[in-house]
Design an enzyme around this catalytic site. Structure first.
Site, PDB file in Angstrom:
ATOM      1  N   GLN A   1      -5.879  67.057   8.786  1.00 47.49           N
ATOM      2  CA  GLN A   1      -4.970  67.912   9.637  1.00 47.49           C
ATOM      3  C   GLN A   1      -5.215  68.091  11.189  1.00 47.49           C
ATOM      4  OE1 GLN A   1      -5.232  71.676   7.059  1.00 47.49           O
ATOM      5  NE2 GLN A   1      -2.987  71.071   6.229  1.00 47.49           N
TER       6      GLN A   1
ATOM      7  N   VAL B   1      -8.036  74.556  10.562  1.00 41.98           N
ATOM      8  CA  VAL B   1      -7.248  73.723   9.743  1.00 41.98           C
ATOM      9  C   VAL B   1      -8.193  73.652   8.324  1.00 41.98           C
ATOM     10  CG1 VAL B   1      -5.689  72.713  11.072  1.00 41.98           C
ATOM     11  CG2 VAL B   1      -7.752  71.534  10.513  1.00 41.98           C
ATOM     12  N   SER B   2      -7.354  73.357   7.081  1.00 41.08           N
ATOM     13  CA  SER B   2      -8.045  73.228   5.903  1.00 41.08           C
ATOM     14  C   SER B   2      -8.655  71.973   5.331  1.00 41.08           C
ATOM     15  CB  SER B   2      -7.092  73.775   4.760  1.00 41.08           C
ATOM     16  OG  SER B   2      -6.545  74.840   4.913  1.00 41.08           O
ATOM     17  N   THR B   3      -7.975  71.037   6.131  1.00 39.90           N
ATOM     18  CA  THR B   3      -8.588  69.605   5.734  1.00 39.90           C
ATOM     19  C   THR B   3      -8.827  68.862   6.806  1.00 39.90           C
ATOM     20  OG1 THR B   3      -6.307  68.698   5.629  1.00 39.90           O
ATOM     21  CG2 THR B   3      -7.510  69.536   3.464  1.00 39.90           C
TER      22      THR B   3
END
Length: 183
Positions: A15, A10-12
Site C-alpha cells: 500500500q 498503511v496495513s500492508t
C-alpha cells in the site's frame, strides 16, 4: 516551541502512504506499514514517546491510529492530557482536551462507523475466500514442512532428540513442533 508531527500507517507493504497527510507541513514523520490490529507498532510507540506538551500530532484518519474505538479514545485522552493536540485530517477533527458533549458524541459515532466499515470489509473478504475455495482457486498458505519432514520430526522426537534443536533446524516455533508431534 511546538512541533507538528505526523503519524502515517498503511496495513500492508504494497500500500502507498503518499496520499496521507499530503500537503501538511510537518517537522517529523513516523511511518509504518503494519496492520492496525497489532499492538506492536514500533513507529507509533516512537511517535508517542517523542511528543511533548504543545506539540501537534497529525493523522490522516481515525482508523490509521487504532483499530477499536476504545483504543482511539484512550490514545487521544492520554495525548491531550499531556498537552498534545491531535488532528484527524479526513474527519476534520481537532482534539486538545477541551471536548464538549457534542464533540464526544460525534467522536464516538465516527469511531463506531469506522469499526462497522472494517467489519463489512472483513465479511466481504471472508465471502470472497469462501467462493474462491468453492471454485478450487484458493488453497490458503502452503505448508512450511513436507509430510516427510513432519515424519522425520516425529521420529527424531520419539528417539529423544531435543525439541528446541529440532524446531531451530526445521525453522519452526516450538509451539508448531509440539502441535506436529501431538497429532
Amino acid at each position: 516551541m511546538s512541533k507538528h508531527i505526523g503519524y502515517i500507517r498503511v496495513s500492508t507493504l504494497d500500500q502507498n502512504t503518499e496520499r496521507q497527510l499530503d500537503g501538511v507541513k510537518l517537522d517529523k514523520v513516523y511511518e509504518e506499514k503494519i496492520s492496525g490490529a497489532t499492538t506492536q507498532r514500533p513507529q507509533l510507540q516512537a511517535c508517542l514517546d517523542y511528543l511533548r506538551d504543545s506539540d501537534f500530532l497529525h493523522i490522516h484518519s481515525m482508523d490509521r491510529l487504532a483499530r477499536s474505538m476504545r483504543d482511539i479514545e484512550d490514545l487521544v485522552k492520554e495525548l491531550t492530557e499531556r498537552g498534545v493536540t491531535v488532528q484527524f485530517h479526513k474527519e476534520g477533527w481537532i482534539f486538545n482536551g477541551k471536548m464538549d458533549a457534542t464533540q464526544t458524541l460525534l467522536f464516538q459515532m465516527l469511531g463506531a462507523v469506522s469499526q462497522f466499515e472494517r467489519s463489512i470489509i472483513r465479511e466481504r473478504q471472508a465471502e470472497g475466500i469462501a467462493k474462491a475455495k468453492a471454485k478450487g482457486k484458493y488453497k490458503g498458505r502452503k505448508p512450511k514442512l513436507s509430510e516427510e519432514e513432519i515424519s522425520e520430526i516425529r521420529r527424531r522426537s520419539e528417539e529423544g532428540e531435543e525439541k528446541k534443536t529440532l524446531a531451530e533446524e526445521f525453522g519452526i516455533s516450538r509451539q508448531t513442533l509440539y502441535r506436529l508431534i501431538k497429532v
